[in-house]
Each structure stands twice: as C-alpha cells, then as structure tokens.
Write a protein that holds these residues in place. Sequence first.
Motif, PDB file in Angstrom:
ATOM      1  N   VAL A 108       0.851  -1.197   0.000  1.00 22.06           N
ATOM      2  CA  VAL A 108       0.000   0.000   0.000  1.00 22.06           C
ATOM      3  C   VAL A 108       0.881   1.239   0.000  1.00 22.06           C
ATOM      4  O   VAL A 108       1.869   1.315   0.744  1.00 22.06           O
ATOM      5  CB  VAL A 108      -0.914   0.011   1.249  1.00 22.06           C
ATOM      6  CG1 VAL A 108      -1.796   1.251   1.279  1.00 22.06           C
ATOM      7  CG2 VAL A 108      -1.766  -1.255   1.303  1.00 22.06           C
ATOM      8  N   ALA A 109       0.517   2.240  -0.813  1.00 28.16           N
ATOM      9  CA  ALA A 109       1.233   3.521  -0.878  1.00 28.16           C
ATOM     10  C   ALA A 109       0.271   4.651  -0.529  1.00 28.16           C
ATOM     11  O   ALA A 109      -0.950   4.462  -0.492  1.00 28.16           O
ATOM     12  CB  ALA A 109       1.833   3.726  -2.260  1.00 28.16           C
ATOM     13  N   PHE A 110       0.838   5.835  -0.286  1.00 30.49           N
ATOM     14  CA  PHE A 110       0.050   6.970   0.217  1.00 30.49           C
ATOM     15  C   PHE A 110       0.340   8.250  -0.543  1.00 30.49           C
ATOM     16  O   PHE A 110       1.413   8.434  -1.099  1.00 30.49           O
ATOM     17  CB  PHE A 110       0.387   7.204   1.697  1.00 30.49           C
ATOM     18  CG  PHE A 110       0.060   6.041   2.582  1.00 30.49           C
ATOM     19  CD1 PHE A 110      -1.198   5.918   3.144  1.00 30.49           C
ATOM     20  CD2 PHE A 110       0.997   5.060   2.839  1.00 30.49           C
ATOM     21  CE1 PHE A 110      -1.512   4.832   3.954  1.00 30.49           C
ATOM     22  CE2 PHE A 110       0.700   3.977   3.645  1.00 30.49           C
ATOM     23  CZ  PHE A 110      -0.558   3.861   4.192  1.00 30.49           C
ATOM     24  N   TRP A 111      -0.636   9.168  -0.479  1.00 30.77           N
ATOM     25  CA  TRP A 111      -0.509  10.526  -1.007  1.00 30.77           C
ATOM     26  C   TRP A 111      -1.558  11.382  -0.332  1.00 30.77           C
ATOM     27  O   TRP A 111      -2.056  11.031   0.723  1.00 30.77           O
ATOM     28  CB  TRP A 111      -0.619  10.524  -2.529  1.00 30.77           C
ATOM     29  CG  TRP A 111      -1.963  10.155  -3.119  1.00 30.77           C
ATOM     30  CD1 TRP A 111      -2.927   9.349  -2.575  1.00 30.77           C
ATOM     31  CD2 TRP A 111      -2.477  10.571  -4.368  1.00 30.77           C
ATOM     32  NE1 TRP A 111      -3.999   9.232  -3.420  1.00 30.77           N
ATOM     33  CE2 TRP A 111      -3.749   9.980  -4.534  1.00 30.77           C
ATOM     34  CE3 TRP A 111      -1.992  11.380  -5.379  1.00 30.77           C
ATOM     35  CZ2 TRP A 111      -4.534  10.183  -5.665  1.00 30.77           C
ATOM     36  CZ3 TRP A 111      -2.779  11.571  -6.501  1.00 30.77           C
ATOM     37  CH2 TRP A 111      -4.024  10.974  -6.640  1.00 30.77           C
ATOM     38  N   ARG A 112      -1.915  12.525  -0.947  1.00 36.82           N
ATOM     39  CA  ARG A 112      -2.974  13.426  -0.459  1.00 36.82           C
ATOM     40  C   ARG A 112      -2.777  13.861   0.994  1.00 36.82           C
ATOM     41  O   ARG A 112      -3.675  13.765   1.817  1.00 36.82           O
ATOM     42  CB  ARG A 112      -4.353  12.799  -0.634  1.00 36.82           C
ATOM     43  CG  ARG A 112      -4.689  12.613  -2.100  1.00 36.82           C
ATOM     44  CD  ARG A 112      -6.152  12.515  -2.334  1.00 36.82           C
ATOM     45  NE  ARG A 112      -6.394  12.603  -3.773  1.00 36.82           N
ATOM     46  CZ  ARG A 112      -7.460  12.167  -4.364  1.00 36.82           C
ATOM     47  NH1 ARG A 112      -8.430  11.639  -3.668  1.00 36.82           N
ATOM     48  NH2 ARG A 112      -7.592  12.295  -5.664  1.00 36.82           N
ATOM     49  N   GLY A 113      -1.569  14.334   1.276  1.00 38.19           N
ATOM     50  CA  GLY A 113      -1.305  14.897   2.600  1.00 38.19           C
ATOM     51  C   GLY A 113      -0.824  13.914   3.643  1.00 38.19           C
ATOM     52  O   GLY A 113      -0.541  14.309   4.769  1.00 38.19           O
ATOM     53  N   VAL A 114      -0.725  12.651   3.291  1.00 36.58           N
ATOM     54  CA  VAL A 114      -0.148  11.674   4.216  1.00 36.58           C
ATOM     55  C   VAL A 114       1.366  11.841   4.163  1.00 36.58           C
ATOM     56  O   VAL A 114       1.966  11.795   3.089  1.00 36.58           O
ATOM     57  CB  VAL A 114      -0.544  10.225   3.840  1.00 36.58           C
ATOM     58  CG1 VAL A 114       0.166   9.225   4.734  1.00 36.58           C
ATOM     59  CG2 VAL A 114      -2.057  10.056   3.925  1.00 36.58           C
ATOM     60  N   ASP A 115       1.987  12.068   5.319  1.00 40.21           N
ATOM     61  CA  ASP A 115       3.435  12.227   5.387  1.00 40.21           C
ATOM     62  C   ASP A 115       4.096  10.868   5.490  1.00 40.21           C
ATOM     63  O   ASP A 115       3.740  10.066   6.359  1.00 40.21           O
ATOM     64  CB  ASP A 115       3.830  13.071   6.606  1.00 40.21           C
ATOM     65  CG  ASP A 115       3.365  14.506   6.493  1.00 40.21           C
ATOM     66  OD1 ASP A 115       3.473  15.077   5.403  1.00 40.21           O
ATOM     67  OD2 ASP A 115       2.878  15.046   7.509  1.00 40.21           O
ATOM     68  N   VAL A 116       5.026  10.618   4.594  1.00 47.27           N
ATOM     69  CA  VAL A 116       5.813   9.381   4.648  1.00 47.27           C
ATOM     70  C   VAL A 116       7.219   9.786   5.078  1.00 47.27           C
ATOM     71  O   VAL A 116       7.893  10.558   4.388  1.00 47.27           O
ATOM     72  CB  VAL A 116       5.810   8.660   3.289  1.00 47.27           C
ATOM     73  CG1 VAL A 116       6.702   7.431   3.329  1.00 47.27           C
ATOM     74  CG2 VAL A 116       4.384   8.277   2.911  1.00 47.27           C
ATOM     75  N   VAL A 117       7.625   9.285   6.255  1.00 47.44           N
ATOM     76  CA  VAL A 117       8.853   9.741   6.909  1.00 47.44           C
ATOM     77  C   VAL A 117       9.782   8.559   7.135  1.00 47.44           C
ATOM     78  O   VAL A 117       9.374   7.533   7.691  1.00 47.44           O
ATOM     79  CB  VAL A 117       8.507  10.401   8.264  1.00 47.44           C
ATOM     80  CG1 VAL A 117       9.762  10.906   8.952  1.00 47.44           C
ATOM     81  CG2 VAL A 117       7.501  11.516   8.077  1.00 47.44           C
ATOM     82  N   GLU A 118      11.021   8.739   6.727  1.00 52.20           N
ATOM     83  CA  GLU A 118      12.044   7.720   6.979  1.00 52.20           C
ATOM     84  C   GLU A 118      12.678   8.017   8.329  1.00 52.20           C
ATOM     85  O   GLU A 118      13.085   9.141   8.601  1.00 52.20           O
ATOM     86  CB  GLU A 118      13.100   7.740   5.875  1.00 52.20           C
ATOM     87  CG  GLU A 118      12.540   7.412   4.509  1.00 52.20           C
ATOM     88  CD  GLU A 118      13.566   7.555   3.389  1.00 52.20           C
ATOM     89  OE1 GLU A 118      14.728   7.898   3.680  1.00 52.20           O
ATOM     90  OE2 GLU A 118      13.197   7.321   2.233  1.00 52.20           O
ATOM     91  N   ASN A 119      12.775   6.997   9.174  1.00 46.96           N
ATOM     92  CA  ASN A 119      13.386   7.176  10.514  1.00 46.96           C
ATOM     93  C   ASN A 119      14.784   6.611  10.525  1.00 46.96           C
ATOM     94  O   ASN A 119      15.056   5.587  10.024  1.00 46.96           O
ATOM     95  CB  ASN A 119      12.556   6.426  11.575  1.00 46.96           C
ATOM     96  CG  ASN A 119      11.134   6.949  11.652  1.00 46.96           C
ATOM     97  OD1 ASN A 119      10.786   7.943  11.056  1.00 46.96           O
ATOM     98  ND2 ASN A 119      10.328   6.241  12.371  1.00 46.96           N
TER      99      ASN A 119
END
Length: 96
Positions: A85-96
């Motif tokens: 599953v992937a995301f967009w539309r204001g969902v922040d995807v953050v690498e830790n």
Amino acid sequence: MSVRALWNDVVLAESADTVVVEGNHYFPAESINREYFTASDTHSVCPWKGTASYYTVTVDGRQNPDAAWFYPEPKSAAEQIRDRVAFWRGVDVVEN
C-alpha cells in the motif's frame, strides 16, 4: 531504516520493509493499521503497473478520500508491489 506513514498525528503504517517505486514507499499490507482504512470505489490504471484500487483514510472522524492505493493484481513488471500500500494526499511518509 523504518518508514512511517502519518496523517493527523496518527501512524497509518510503519515498516522497515518498504519498496520504493516512482518515489513512493509501498508498505506491506500487514503493516497498515486497518482500523483507519475503508475500501473506496475509486480505481485508476497505470500502463505498466495495472489497475489500482484505493482506500479512504479516516482518523478521529476526519476523512481523507482515496489517500492510499494498492494494486491487487499488478502487471508482471510491478510484481514487487503486490500486497503493498502507498500513500498521497497529505499523508506524510517519513524515513526514521
């Protein structure tokens, strides 16, 4: 490295096993917090990945329509994103 998908200060998904395609992190389906996802009737077609399906994300009563997508039957060139599953539309995807 762990990657998180966040919206409205809630973790929608977290995994150290994402696949990056066209700049998008695809999370394993088992890493998403299903309580925030409902199936959408929206579909789109990518010439090399196939037909995408979408989820609406809901957090604290606020909806983000079609904010997540996945390819239930990806074409062979995109087999690496099956069950992801992937995301967009204001969902922040953050690498830790």
